[in-house]
Every structure is written in C-alpha cells, then in structure tokens.
Design an enzyme around this catalytic site. Structure first.
Site, PDB file in Angstrom:
ATOM      1  N   SER A 109     -10.632 -57.431 -39.540  1.00 41.18           N
ATOM      2  CA  SER A 109      -9.870 -57.207 -40.765  1.00 41.18           C
ATOM      3  C   SER A 109     -10.705 -56.482 -41.809  1.00 41.18           C
ATOM      4  O   SER A 109     -11.907 -56.721 -41.951  1.00 41.18           O
ATOM      5  CB  SER A 109      -9.412 -58.559 -41.330  1.00 41.18           C
ATOM      6  OG  SER A 109      -8.872 -58.404 -42.631  1.00 41.18           O
ATOM      7  N   HIS A 280       3.287 -59.004 -40.198  1.00 39.45           N
ATOM      8  CA  HIS A 280       2.130 -59.588 -40.882  1.00 39.45           C
ATOM      9  C   HIS A 280       2.156 -61.117 -40.786  1.00 39.45           C
ATOM     10  O   HIS A 280       1.764 -61.825 -41.714  1.00 39.45           O
ATOM     11  CB  HIS A 280       2.088 -59.156 -42.351  1.00 39.45           C
ATOM     12  CG  HIS A 280       0.692 -58.901 -42.865  1.00 39.45           C
ATOM     13  ND1 HIS A 280       0.088 -57.676 -42.829  1.00 39.45           N
ATOM     14  CD2 HIS A 280      -0.227 -59.741 -43.398  1.00 39.45           C
ATOM     15  CE1 HIS A 280      -1.125 -57.743 -43.341  1.00 39.45           C
ATOM     16  NE2 HIS A 280      -1.346 -59.008 -43.680  1.00 39.45           N
ATOM     17  N   ASP A 311       2.216 -58.511 -32.431  1.00 38.99           N
ATOM     18  CA  ASP A 311       1.641 -59.803 -32.811  1.00 38.99           C
ATOM     19  C   ASP A 311       2.707 -60.600 -33.530  1.00 38.99           C
ATOM     20  O   ASP A 311       3.805 -60.111 -33.790  1.00 38.99           O
ATOM     21  CB  ASP A 311       0.371 -59.636 -33.663  1.00 38.99           C
ATOM     22  CG  ASP A 311       0.632 -59.028 -35.046  1.00 38.99           C
ATOM     23  OD1 ASP A 311       1.756 -59.126 -35.569  1.00 38.99           O
ATOM     24  OD2 ASP A 311      -0.308 -58.450 -35.621  1.00 38.99           O
ATOM     25  N   ARG A 315       1.739 -68.301 -29.092  1.00 42.50           N
ATOM     26  CA  ARG A 315       0.986 -69.538 -28.914  1.00 42.50           C
ATOM     27  C   ARG A 315       0.746 -69.884 -27.451  1.00 42.50           C
ATOM     28  O   ARG A 315      -0.119 -70.683 -27.140  1.00 42.50           O
ATOM     29  CB  ARG A 315       1.734 -70.724 -29.558  1.00 42.50           C
ATOM     30  CG  ARG A 315       1.927 -70.635 -31.070  1.00 42.50           C
ATOM     31  CD  ARG A 315       0.620 -70.766 -31.820  1.00 42.50           C
ATOM     32  NE  ARG A 315       0.821 -70.791 -33.267  1.00 42.50           N
ATOM     33  CZ  ARG A 315       0.912 -69.696 -34.019  1.00 42.50           C
ATOM     34  NH1 ARG A 315       0.847 -68.497 -33.458  1.00 42.50           N
ATOM     35  NH2 ARG A 315       1.072 -69.787 -35.328  1.00 42.50           N
TER      36      ARG A 315
END
Length: 386
Positions: A109, A280, A311, A315
C-alpha cells in the site's frame, strides 16, 4: 507460536479481535457508512453454488496460474492494506516476505509504514499501489523513486478521489492522521500484548511510524498531515493521467477499483496490463455492487486473456474458486491476512496461506477439476431467493 488450532482464516480474525485494541481492529474490519457493501461482498458468495462433476481423474491436481509469463502456485495474492504497522511492528514486511516465500504477489500500500526500498530488497517483486494526485510533476517524481527501487508492477487505485465516510472510525476515536486521546489510551492499556509488542516496540525501534510510501520521499509521522495533504489532488486524477502514466511507466500497469465494464474496456484501449475489480473492501462507496457480482460483466468487456483480478470479502478457498470460475486470473485477500500478521507475524501469514492452499486443492478435487482451466462458468449456478 503454534497455529495447529487455527483451522480457517476466520480463526485469525477471532484471535485478532482479542489481541488488538477495539479502535485498531475496527479500523481494519470496518467499512463506510452503514457497511452494506462490506457485508454484501461476503453475502455474494452464498448466492452462487457449485455444480461438481463426478468420476473425473483428479489425482494430479494443480492450482498453478500464469500471469505475464510467470507461474504462481495459487490464484491468490495479498491485497494492499494501509497503516499495517498499527496491527503489528513492520507488518508490511511480514506480509511481503510471506508472499515472496510462497511465490505469490503482494501489493504494498502507498499508505504503508516500511520504506518500499527495504521491502523490495527483502521481498523482490513486490507490487506497489499508488494513491496518485492529478499532478504529473509529482507523479514523475514518484515514478523515479519506484524505478530506482526496481519496482516492476504499479497498481493505481482509482476509487479514492475523496475519503469514504467511515463512521465506525469516528465512533471509536480513530483518525487519520492518528491522534491519541484518553479513549484510545485506555483501549491500549486494556490490550497489553499489543501495547508492548506493537506500540512500545515500534516507538523503541524507530519512533512514531511514518507515511513512508505515499509520495516521492519518506514522509512525516502518521500523527501529522503530509506536506502535500493526505488526499490533495486525487479528485483531479483522470484518464488523461493514466494515459500519461502508460507512456512513461516501463513496467506493468494496472488499475484497482474497477467496477464498471466501460472502465475495464478503457484500460484495454490504453494498453494497460490488467485491472483489479474492487470496491475498496466496502470502505469507500457504500451501496456499490459486490465485487463477485461485478466480476462477470468486466470479464465479458475485455479480450480473452486480458488479466482481470479481484478482491473483496474472500475468506475461503471456495470463494477464490468461484471468482476463478467467473474468469478472474488472480484473487487478492486482504483483511484475513492482516489478522494473521497481527496474531503471528510472518509465520501466521504463511499458515493462513497454507490453509487457503489446502482448501483450494481439496475443493478442486471435489469439483472434479485437476486444473484451474477446467473450472469454468458452467460449474456455477445462481441460487434464487438469497
């Protein structure tokens, strides 16, 4: 630390909730406004079911995926996550090194706290996520820094023209830039493992963390507003700037935050190297589509073979395989691996990756697929009424 009792990625979330101060955990786990998109990213997987095939020879299985001529053992990467140093000392490095050891991509990031030059030395091949202002002079200086560090893949985030309305942070007293207040101080005192292992250790080793990779130089402390402003100029960023980047950036160039098929088609027209379907993590526009819901239309809007990645809410290995069946080349997992880093550092992230690997391998077999390219959209069905 032993991880034998961590049987799924959700187990790391449970442990991280106990270990991290309430405000820090809330910063990672939360979304924007009423968190509809945050929840829908997860709920979307239950609306799609597998259709397995039986009596298939699956004795020689492989989840390998090729991207730009490079093979990866899984269609999985680690998504970019800002201010990871709040969860563990040098968490960015733990994530990068675990991904590198596993042969998977990691996106650093721009809001990270370990200098990208050090990350590239210890985990070469790390991708970089840029929060670019609409200012070509400043963008040029950022590109020079990235090239000097031998960065190969540049990911431009396009969904942060303004800050999302993250009410959950405000309710817990968590602000960016970070500011201590009595509530946060008490929160830290009630979590001694975090207080000693993260807060005190970070201050002892290097002082207050800095915005190391937002701009062309290592910036100010996370308790201060950057000289250029934290988001100044992002609302000016346009397709003209992306075309400018394509003309000047010699490496791979991707857009992250693509949710509309027309934006994916424009990325193809500008000869970019891929797109990442992303809302996001539900942290910007609440009420946006889930990324799994947006994925098929975006795959249909680009030429066959153009890398579409995704994305948001992943999980389980089954989640990853549903995205692959819809046409995703690579799936990026974020929060669960941050929780694994918070609980167990690099070893925790490695264990979490191993759990995903096992689930993907097992589910491929149960689906009757020996390779990822056998997993096509005809193996999925919408489940009505959910």
């Amino acid at each position: 630390m032993a991880f034998s009792h961590f049987l799924s990625l959700d187990d790391f979330e449970t442990a991280a909730r106990r270990r991290l101060p309430r405000a820090v955990f809330g910063f990672v786990a939360g979304g924007a406004e009423a968190e509809h998109s945050l929840r829908d990213n997860r709920a979307a997987f239950a609306r799609v079911g597998f259709v397995p095939r039986g009596l298939r020879d699956v004795s020689r299985r492989s989840a390998d995926v090729a991207l730009w001529g490079r093979s990866h053992p899984l269609p999985v990467g680690i998504a970019p996550m800002g201010i990871a140093g709040m969860c563990r000392h040098e968490a960015d490095l733990a994530l990068a090194q675990a991904a590198h050891a596993a042969g998977l991509p990691f996106i650093l990031s721009g809001s990270s706290n370990v200098p990208l030059e050090r990350i590239q030395q210890l985990a070469p091949g790390t991708w970089y996520q840029g929060y670019f202002p609409g200012d070509t002079a400043r963008m040029e200086r950022i590109l020079q820094r990235l090239q000097a560090a031998r960065t190969e893949v540049l990911v431009v985030t396009i969904d942060t023209c303004v800050a999302g309305n993250r009410e959950n942070n405000a309710r817990r007293g968590f602000t960016v830039p970070f500011a201590l207040n009595p509530s946060l101080m008490l929160d830290g005192l009630l979590h001694p493992r975090w207080l000693l292992g993260v807060f005190a250790r970070t201050l002892y080793r290097g002082g207050v963390p800095r915005w190391c990779n937002l701009y062309e130089e290592i910036g100010c402390r996370i308790t201060e507003e950057p000289a250029h402003g934290f988001r100044t100029g992002r609302d000016l960023l346009s397709w003209e700037h992306i075309a400018w980047l394509r003309a000047r950036w010699p490496g791979r160039l991707l857009l992250k935050g693509v949710m509309h098929p027309a934006d994916a088609a424009e990325a193809v027209r500008l000869q970019l190297d891929g797109v990442i379907v992303s809302n996001h993590g539900g942290r910007q526009l609440d009420g946006s589509l889930s990324t799994l819901q947006a994925l098929p239309e975006i795959v249909a809007a680009v030429p066959e073979g153009f890398p579409v990645m995704v994305d948001g809410g992943f999980r389980r290995g089954a989640d990853v395989l549903k995205a692959v069946a819809f046409g995703a080349r690579m799936v990026f997992v974020g929060r669960p691996l941050m929780y694994a880093a918070a609980v167990g550092g690099q070893a925790g992230v490695r264990h979490a990756i191993g759990l995903l690997h096992g689930e993907i391998d097992r589910n491929l077999a149960l689906l009757g697929c020996a390779r990822l390219d056998e997993l096509t959209r005809d193996r999925l069905r919408a489940i009505p009424g959910i």
